[in-house]
Motif scaffolding. Sequence first.
Motif, PDB file in Angstrom:
ATOM      1  N   CYS A  32      26.153  69.718  82.258  1.00  0.00           N
ATOM      2  CA  CYS A  32      24.751  70.193  81.594  1.00  0.00           C
ATOM      3  C   CYS A  32      23.910  68.731  81.814  1.00  0.00           C
ATOM      4  O   CYS A  32      22.640  69.056  82.330  1.00  0.00           O
ATOM      5  CB  CYS A  32      25.133  70.227  80.067  1.00  0.00           C
ATOM      6  N   MET A  33      24.358  67.540  81.894  1.00  0.00           N
ATOM      7  CA  MET A  33      23.670  66.616  82.002  1.00  0.00           C
ATOM      8  C   MET A  33      23.336  66.501  83.499  1.00  0.00           C
ATOM      9  O   MET A  33      21.827  66.266  83.680  1.00  0.00           O
ATOM     10  CB  MET A  33      24.443  65.272  81.633  1.00  0.00           C
ATOM     11  N   VAL A  34      23.967  66.657  84.231  1.00  0.00           N
ATOM     12  CA  VAL A  34      23.685  66.677  85.884  1.00  0.00           C
ATOM     13  C   VAL A  34      22.503  67.580  86.233  1.00  0.00           C
ATOM     14  O   VAL A  34      21.498  67.318  86.740  1.00  0.00           O
ATOM     15  CB  VAL A  34      24.841  66.894  86.528  1.00  0.00           C
ATOM     16  N   LEU A  35      22.590  68.862  85.623  1.00  0.00           N
ATOM     17  CA  LEU A  35      21.602  69.750  85.867  1.00  0.00           C
ATOM     18  C   LEU A  35      20.257  69.488  85.297  1.00  0.00           C
ATOM     19  O   LEU A  35      19.111  69.746  85.977  1.00  0.00           O
ATOM     20  CB  LEU A  35      22.039  71.113  84.954  1.00  0.00           C
ATOM     21  N   VAL A  36      20.314  68.667  83.869  1.00  0.00           N
ATOM     22  CA  VAL A  36      18.887  68.330  83.381  1.00  0.00           C
ATOM     23  C   VAL A  36      18.385  67.242  84.317  1.00  0.00           C
ATOM     24  O   VAL A  36      17.127  67.229  84.715  1.00  0.00           O
ATOM     25  CB  VAL A  36      19.092  67.739  81.981  1.00  0.00           C
ATOM     26  N   PRO A  87      22.118  75.542  75.135  1.00  0.00           N
ATOM     27  CA  PRO A  87      23.127  75.017  75.580  1.00  0.00           C
ATOM     28  C   PRO A  87      23.021  73.816  76.380  1.00  0.00           C
ATOM     29  O   PRO A  87      23.762  72.749  76.377  1.00  0.00           O
ATOM     30  CB  PRO A  87      23.761  76.199  76.737  1.00  0.00           C
ATOM     31  N   LEU A  88      22.075  73.941  77.562  1.00  0.00           N
ATOM     32  CA  LEU A  88      21.977  72.511  78.244  1.00  0.00           C
ATOM     33  C   LEU A  88      21.563  71.367  77.371  1.00  0.00           C
ATOM     34  O   LEU A  88      22.161  70.379  77.641  1.00  0.00           O
ATOM     35  CB  LEU A  88      20.788  72.793  79.513  1.00  0.00           C
ATOM     36  N   LEU A  90      32.365  69.891  81.529  1.00  0.00           N
ATOM     37  CA  LEU A  90      31.215  70.843  81.246  1.00  0.00           C
ATOM     38  C   LEU A  90      29.981  70.094  80.810  1.00  0.00           C
ATOM     39  O   LEU A  90      28.826  70.611  81.241  1.00  0.00           O
ATOM     40  CB  LEU A  90      31.769  71.850  80.158  1.00  0.00           C
ATOM     41  N   LEU A  91      30.189  69.184  79.769  1.00  0.00           N
ATOM     42  CA  LEU A  91      29.059  68.418  79.409  1.00  0.00           C
ATOM     43  C   LEU A  91      28.434  67.750  80.559  1.00  0.00           C
ATOM     44  O   LEU A  91      27.050  67.667  80.315  1.00  0.00           O
ATOM     45  CB  LEU A  91      29.511  67.541  78.299  1.00  0.00           C
ATOM     46  N   ARG A  92      29.409  67.028  81.430  1.00  0.00           N
ATOM     47  CA  ARG A  92      28.998  66.433  82.419  1.00  0.00           C
ATOM     48  C   ARG A  92      27.766  67.194  83.339  1.00  0.00           C
ATOM     49  O   ARG A  92      26.610  66.765  83.742  1.00  0.00           O
ATOM     50  CB  ARG A  92      29.915  65.854  83.299  1.00  0.00           C
ATOM     51  N   GLY A 133      24.430  70.324  75.292  1.00  0.00           N
ATOM     52  CA  GLY A 133      25.532  69.711  76.191  1.00  0.00           C
ATOM     53  C   GLY A 133      25.157  68.277  76.709  1.00  0.00           C
ATOM     54  O   GLY A 133      26.008  67.549  76.332  1.00  0.00           O
ATOM     55  N   THR A 134      23.889  68.096  77.053  1.00  0.00           N
ATOM     56  CA  THR A 134      23.543  66.895  77.359  1.00  0.00           C
ATOM     57  C   THR A 134      23.461  65.811  76.261  1.00  0.00           C
ATOM     58  O   THR A 134      23.987  64.473  76.423  1.00  0.00           O
ATOM     59  CB  THR A 134      22.102  66.977  78.046  1.00  0.00           C
TER      60      THR A 134
END
Lengths: 243, 284
Positions: free
Chosen positions: B18-22, A36-37, B14-16, A40-41
């Motif tokens: 994900c990106m921020v988490l990475v 998912p991550l 939500l996508l943002r 999503g990214t």
Amino acid sequence: MTWNPTASYTEPEYGIGAMIIGTFMVSIGALAIAVPLGIGTAAYLSDVASPRVREIIKPVVEILAGIPSVVVGFLGIVFVGPAIAKVFHIPNGLNALNGSILLAVMAIPTIVSISEDALKSVPRSFTEASLALGGTKWQTLARVKIPAAMSGIIAACMLGMGRAIGETMTVLMATGCAQAVPHGFLDSVRTMTTTIAIELGEVPFNTTHYYALFAIGLVLFIITFIVNMISEMVLHKYQKVVK
Amino acid sequence: MKKRQLQEILGFNLLRVCMVLVLLTLAFILYDIISKGAGKISWEFLTAMPRNGMKEGGILPAIVGTVLVTVITAILSIPFGMGAAIYLNEYAKDNNLTRLIRMSIRNLSGVPSIVYGLFGVILFVQAMNIGTCVLSAGLTLGLMTLPWTITASEEALKNVPNSFREGALALGATKWQAIRTNVLPYAISGMLTGTILGLSRAAGETAPILFTGAAFYLPFLPRSLFDQFMALPYHLYIMSTQHHAITQVRPIAYGTALVLITAVFAMNLFATILRYRLRKTKME
């Protein structure tokens, strides 16, 4: 199922069932976090981010791919482990969950870059058709682009999985390596790679135990080979469709 | 506001997330290692031998070991990798045999590093009787990087327009002359970029050198290619899992981790700059 090559009172046993379970458990756990991550990214990079933001973020994600596995494992010991122990109130955090989290970190860059390529190579006409019918950008992404890029995304996940299955140092350091069939993600697990890493240095040459370790290597080779072949085939098929 | 628009805003955010988490994960890893490792870095740490059961002193032998092994890896993988890529892209016909070779190379690049380690034990340490040493470890890592080098170099060669080759051939150059004067100068930086990225991955690998030459603790530098050696990644592994006073040596482990990621990132940065310069010259 039981791996006990150094038994002194009973017959030594060479079963690798528990290790195969451990390997798949850790890898599937990693995928559950990374897929998912990662997707999503990738979707953010291909559809939401401005070109400038994308130019900055892409190399940054590549940096994540460049971190040596032993450094990731080290962080599993000094940070993720204690954090898990605290959250779940268990004596130590070296378990399958820890391994899964770390492997997810290592698989994310692969998944992001290949999924993004897949999303980018969806023909423009698909997007335009959807927008012309009054779809929002989100609907276009979720219902047109992602399904169209699906095989590329699946290939990306399979490649990420191949990497997770074959990873040695991270799981060696972070999963505790207990020899038993795990019952949950908070149990310590031992994978095929770690068994080789731990035991090969200590066995005498040309004994049954020594060859058993090479047999594990062979099984590992075959499993990653199959996973990589499948992703290759899916990717190939998808490239044909796009062309 | 319409439901569809709300959905879009939610979805994109939500996508943002994900990106921020990475990005946060990466930021956290770097922050943790740099903040805790920087205090340990000193001239002494980089240039002294480990002392007192590795509880004090520096990591010089590990640095030297990693550099030596990487040099051997480079000596094996650069000429063979580039040679194989030139053959595959310029000379080989597109038949079933070359397709099989390409498929094998792609699959080899996905083989787990520990399997290369096993192969190194069989081939170099035992069959060729080199023993556990710098040379065996370097050759094992070299084999591991070959598929990456070949794939990246071939990709670079593919990007050279065919007209470059045809121009030279039309003027009466032989095939090799055309490749040497018209193709390689344009492909070389791309080939080097891929190769350096492969080498940086090899420098950070631990599993293939576990049994082919890396040593737990050696308070001296390797004197020949047939000595065992200490390596940065293996040293970090030892310091964080095998040492008898683990919490006491944690700062050394952090320092080692910092030196290791700095070395790997420096190589990556070099490769990125090469690629960037390549892209610029292409646009002009």
